[in-house]
Design an enzyme around this catalytic site. Sequence first.
Site, PDB file in Angstrom:
ATOM      1  N   ASP A  33      17.284  -4.413  11.034  1.00 38.94           N
ATOM      2  CA  ASP A  33      16.053  -5.229  10.266  1.00 38.94           C
ATOM      3  C   ASP A  33      15.008  -4.860  11.763  1.00 38.94           C
ATOM      4  O   ASP A  33      15.864  -5.411  12.707  1.00 38.94           O
ATOM      5  CB  ASP A  33      16.253  -6.126   9.706  1.00 38.94           C
ATOM      6  CG  ASP A  33      15.162  -6.875   8.553  1.00 38.94           C
ATOM      7  OD1 ASP A  33      13.873  -7.047   9.240  1.00 38.94           O
ATOM      8  OD2 ASP A  33      15.714  -6.760   7.619  1.00 38.94           O
ATOM      9  N   THR A  37       9.231  -9.519   8.381  1.00 38.78           N
ATOM     10  CA  THR A  37       9.766 -10.128   7.679  1.00 38.78           C
ATOM     11  C   THR A  37      10.710 -10.815   7.553  1.00 38.78           C
ATOM     12  O   THR A  37      11.042 -12.794   7.081  1.00 38.78           O
ATOM     13  CB  THR A  37       8.970  -9.532   6.506  1.00 38.78           C
ATOM     14  OG1 THR A  37       9.583  -8.763   5.980  1.00 38.78           O
ATOM     15  CG2 THR A  37       7.451  -9.628   7.180  1.00 38.78           C
ATOM     16  N   GLY A  38      12.236 -10.060   7.437  1.00 37.14           N
ATOM     17  CA  GLY A  38      13.146 -10.615   7.424  1.00 37.14           C
ATOM     18  C   GLY A  38      13.674 -12.283   8.790  1.00 37.14           C
ATOM     19  O   GLY A  38      13.223 -11.897   9.528  1.00 37.14           O
ATOM     20  N   TYR A 147       0.626  -1.351  -0.586  1.00 36.77           N
ATOM     21  CA  TYR A 147       2.187  -2.011  -0.875  1.00 36.77           C
ATOM     22  C   TYR A 147       2.892  -0.962  -2.218  1.00 36.77           C
ATOM     23  O   TYR A 147       3.931   0.167  -2.244  1.00 36.77           O
ATOM     24  CB  TYR A 147       2.502  -2.750  -1.168  1.00 36.77           C
ATOM     25  CG  TYR A 147       4.108  -3.582  -1.881  1.00 36.77           C
ATOM     26  CD1 TYR A 147       4.931  -3.934  -0.827  1.00 36.77           C
ATOM     27  CD2 TYR A 147       4.217  -4.602  -2.718  1.00 36.77           C
ATOM     28  CE1 TYR A 147       6.081  -4.055  -1.044  1.00 36.77           C
ATOM     29  CE2 TYR A 147       5.519  -4.386  -3.464  1.00 36.77           C
ATOM     30  CZ  TYR A 147       6.504  -4.548  -2.789  1.00 36.77           C
ATOM     31  OH  TYR A 147       7.755  -5.069  -3.161  1.00 36.77           O
ATOM     32  N   LYS A 151       5.657   2.103  -2.205  1.00 34.17           N
ATOM     33  CA  LYS A 151       6.634   2.075  -3.005  1.00 34.17           C
ATOM     34  C   LYS A 151       6.124   3.363  -3.977  1.00 34.17           C
ATOM     35  O   LYS A 151       7.445   3.804  -4.838  1.00 34.17           O
ATOM     36  CB  LYS A 151       6.643   0.634  -3.649  1.00 34.17           C
ATOM     37  CG  LYS A 151       6.890  -0.513  -3.130  1.00 34.17           C
ATOM     38  CD  LYS A 151       8.280   0.050  -2.287  1.00 34.17           C
ATOM     39  CE  LYS A 151       8.495  -1.686  -1.631  1.00 34.17           C
ATOM     40  NZ  LYS A 151       9.970  -1.389  -0.891  1.00 34.17           N
ATOM     41  N   THR A 177      11.620 -12.179  -7.746  1.00 34.70           N
ATOM     42  CA  THR A 177      12.853 -12.355  -7.933  1.00 34.70           C
ATOM     43  C   THR A 177      12.181 -13.955  -6.796  1.00 34.70           C
ATOM     44  O   THR A 177      11.716 -13.606  -5.905  1.00 34.70           O
ATOM     45  CB  THR A 177      13.690 -11.242  -7.001  1.00 34.70           C
ATOM     46  OG1 THR A 177      13.553 -10.428  -7.988  1.00 34.70           O
ATOM     47  CG2 THR A 177      15.048 -11.755  -7.315  1.00 34.70           C
TER      48      THR A 177
END
Length: 329
Positions: A33, A37-38, A147, A151, A177
């Site tokens: 990572d 953003t993590g 985004y 993807k 989620t």
Amino acid sequence: MSGRVVVLGGSGFLGSHLCDQLLARGDEVVCVDDFSTGRRDNVAHLADHAAFTLLEADVSVGIPVDGTVSGVFNLASPASPPDYLALPLETLAVGSEGTRNGLELAHRHGARFLMASTSEVYGDPDVHPQSESYWGNVNPVGPRSVYDEAKRFSEALTMAHHRTLGTDTAIVRIFNTYGPRLRPDDGRVVSNFLLQAMRGEPLTVYGDGSQTRSLCYVEDEVRGLLALFDSALTGPVNIGNPDEYTVLQLARTVIDLLGSSSTIGHLPLPTDDPTRRRPDITVARAELGWEPTTSLEDGLSATADYLARDAGIVAPGVPGSAASESPAG
Ligand code: UDP
């Protein structure tokens, strides 16, 4: 059969839960990572685990993993709209170069590669619910395209690797989620509404709130990712909860669940915000025996509990919150 699995984006919301479940079933985990953003906190509890390694790296530049690799999960990307809108070039870079690096790592080791794609590949869908055969309705030049198109490119690259080089790949399309480890400042609907309700602030419904989403609890989602990884399917496969709610219904559910005094306010609808979204999970049910089992109320309660602790909110009525655990504080 256990192996040594690399999780790109492993300290993010979803990635960190995946690391937990991989370790719990006996896999070794290498978490990569760049913490854009993590959060380090998401994997801090794994620091002393003998089978866990944490590497800080931007996977769009390179993936410095030595030793054997039996699987690669590519979850590296900003995923919340405010995050990817603030990091547009980084989002395109990780979706393209990051995915290429992940695929090359998997191919070199003969490892299985799972690409975490998204319901955003369907854009603002004119087919409902969305099955995997639907090609989508994406604005290629709008703000969300950084985004959505990243993807879609990731999916194309994954399939090209599979067809041309025989790389063992799978694509999962992840629908909305939520759960513990959403950042309080993540900006997505569930964390925003829960925090606003706990603070007694108006819930910020964008537009009139008639747009719909289908929300999957994180443990169910990760179980689906693992089922796909363990299968021989190439996909794409939708993994999400088909229970569909309007955003306004969600706001009312949150207020009722927390017994909040909050009102509902309205803010402008973001550009190209999809009007409805619901996964068709026929493939996941039939081919993986997967379906979500966590109710919205249970999932929201667990998420509220986490956010209350994380944000240090004293919130009477939130089970396990700072208030109920520490009456003096
Ligand atoms: N939304 C909202 N208020 C918020 C955050 C989001 O009404 O504070 C709406 C947003 O416009 C969208 C839905 O909730 O229609 C889900 O937004 P989110 O950012 O969670 O994810 P998205 O599905 O757009 O990627």
